[in-house]
Design an enzyme around this catalytic site. Structure first.
Site, PDB file in Angstrom:
ATOM      1  CB  THR A   1      22.257   2.600  -4.987  1.00 40.59           C
ATOM      2  OG1 THR A   1      21.482   1.909  -5.664  1.00 40.59           O
ATOM      3  CG2 THR A   1      23.294   2.684  -5.730  1.00 40.59           C
TER       4      THR A   1
ATOM      5  CG  HIS B   1      36.749  12.666 -14.112  1.00 37.72           C
ATOM      6  ND1 HIS B   1      38.483  12.616 -13.778  1.00 37.72           N
ATOM      7  CD2 HIS B   1      37.515  11.303 -15.089  1.00 37.72           C
ATOM      8  CE1 HIS B   1      39.256  12.443 -14.036  1.00 37.72           C
ATOM      9  NE2 HIS B   1      38.948  11.481 -14.807  1.00 37.72           N
TER      10      HIS B   1
END
Length: 438
Positions: free
Chosen positions: A354, A409
């Site tokens: 993006t 994560h």
């Protein structure tokens, strides 16, 4: 024998949509495969064709939510009328240009006359719209936003004004350009829109915007999202671009931008850290989580449109040249702005990029695009005082860009994420690495 108009299957993730507009009027003769209505889903706006030739009957109105498989109208098969007596469609001219300039809402009570079409401020729409060649949806939007159609340049066939043309005019007006002004006075809003005198109004959230909202919330609630930052010196890439820009465009017919460098840098980084290109999926409903590995890098590129953010996918980027990446991004961006994206264009991404820099963003933390585990955020290029790489200990002004990598994560450890982003940085600062895959 009537033929039903049925909302078709559009992928397993799409179960319903909203009738955005009818392209054809009730009682109008339509040909087989001619578009009769536009359906807005949470991913795309689809054109629904006529399943047969004949006279059209509506089974729903604009704004209705309909499920896949629902019957929204029917066609009574009949011979095509002569051109002189046709309600439209049988002659060479466009039926859209002959449509009534206003689409009156359904009466609130049985037998009550339809209320006149109004704009967003409850003023009657401008009568001059009747003389303008425009699609029904464009006219409806013009009425809602108080846009004078005569002042809008049409980009459709024969100069016809399309929905996007009206949206562009509204956006330009918001930036202070000279387009048709809103009515100087308007009645106070009703209770359905807000409290009288406060200037508050409400409008229905589009399917696309609802989907964007739910996916962003889903990403924050389901992923262990973390962001790591770095910065890169754009001197080398900017120099290459300046040196080869003209010859590149002359040979390939497409401009050389920065996005292709970052896409190829991501491909290079994925080779070293493949988990950033993986996804976390459930084996079955309520089942255990699994890691889905991807051999190819399918980069989803975030594109802002008047209707909201979409992320179409450039596939197999590891096998594409710089020119093919640039062409793929340009084609998808054009389809996105024109509302022509298909489900196939939107599905299968493994990593997202993006670029908030085109809007002036200096720093941001991008949100993951589930079920992907990585998204790279690019930002504005600014000259900053940094240590001169050619003269250690000396300060120089260099064109710098902040990079942000958000990652899941649960799958990607911090060390991998930091090194992944450092690899992207190194490829941009030394583009020869992209040629040598080092």
């Amino acid at each position: 024998m009537p033929t039903n108009i049925v909302i078709p299957e559009m992928g397993e993730s799409v179960t319903q949509g909203v009738i955005a507009s009818w392209r054809k009027k009730p009682g109008e003769y339509v040909r087989r495969d001619e578009t009769v209505l536009e359906l807005e889903t949470d991913k795309i706006t689809a054109e629904i064709p006529a399943p047969a030739s004949g006279v059209l009957t509506h089974g729903g109105k604009a704004g209705d939510t309909v499920k896949v498989g629902a019957v929204v109208g029917r066609i009574e098969e009949a011979p095509e009328p002569a051109a002189s007596g046709s309600a439209g469609g049988s002659s060479g001219g466009s039926t859209e240009a002959k449509a009534h300039p206003h689409q009156s809402p359904v009466p609130s009570k049985p037998g009550a006359p339809p209320a006149p079409a109004t704009n967003g401020h409850h003023e009657p729409a401008a009568g001059s719209s009747a003389d303008v060649r425009a699609t029904p949806l464009a006219k409806k939007l013009a009425d809602e936003h108080g846009v004078e159609l005569k002042a809008v340049a049409g980009t459709g066939a024969s100069g016809r004004v399309r929905e996007q043309d009206v949206l562009d005019a509204v956006a330009a007006r918001g930036k202070g350009s000279t387009s048709a002004p809103l009515p100087a006075t308007a009645p106070a809003p009703t209770s359905a829109q807000g409290v009288a005198g406060t200037g508050v109004r409400r409008e229905k959230m589009s399917q696309l915007r609802q989907r964007i909202a739910s996916r962003l919330v889903e990403a924050q609630h389901t992923a262990a999202m973390l962001t790591t930052f770095n910065e890169c010196d754009m001197t080398s890439v900017m120099g290459l671009r300046k040196q080869y820009k003209e010859s590149f465009e002359k040979k390939h017919g497409i401009g050389l931008g920065f996005m292709s460098f970052f896409v190829k840098a991501v491909v290079n980084a994925v080779r070293a850290f493949p988990l950033v290109n993986a996804s976390i999926v459930q084996a079955s409903a309520g089942g255990e989580l699994e890691i889905e590995h991807h051999d190819s890098v399918h980069v989803a590129v975030a594109v802002g449109t008047p209707k909201g953010l979409v992320v179409p996918v450039v596939r197999g980027c590891e096998n594409l040249s710089f020119a093919q990446v640039e062409q793929g991004i340009k084609d998808l961006a054009t389809k996105a702005r024109d509302g022509k994206l298909t489900l196939a264009d939107m599905q299968g991404g493994t990593f997202t990029i993006t670029n908030g820099g085109i809007y002036g963003s200096l720093m941001s933390t991008p949100i993951l695009n589930p079920p992907q585990c990585g998204i790279l955020g690019l930002h504005a290029i600014k000259n900053r005082a940094v240590e001169d790489p050619a003269s250690p200990g000396q300060v120089a002004l260099r064109p710098m860009m902040y990079l942000a990598l958000s990652y899941d994560h649960r799958l990607v450890d911090g060390a991998e994420a930091v090194q992944f982003l450092a690899t992207v940085k190194n490829c941009i600062e030394d583009p020869a690495r992209l040629m040598l895959s080092v």
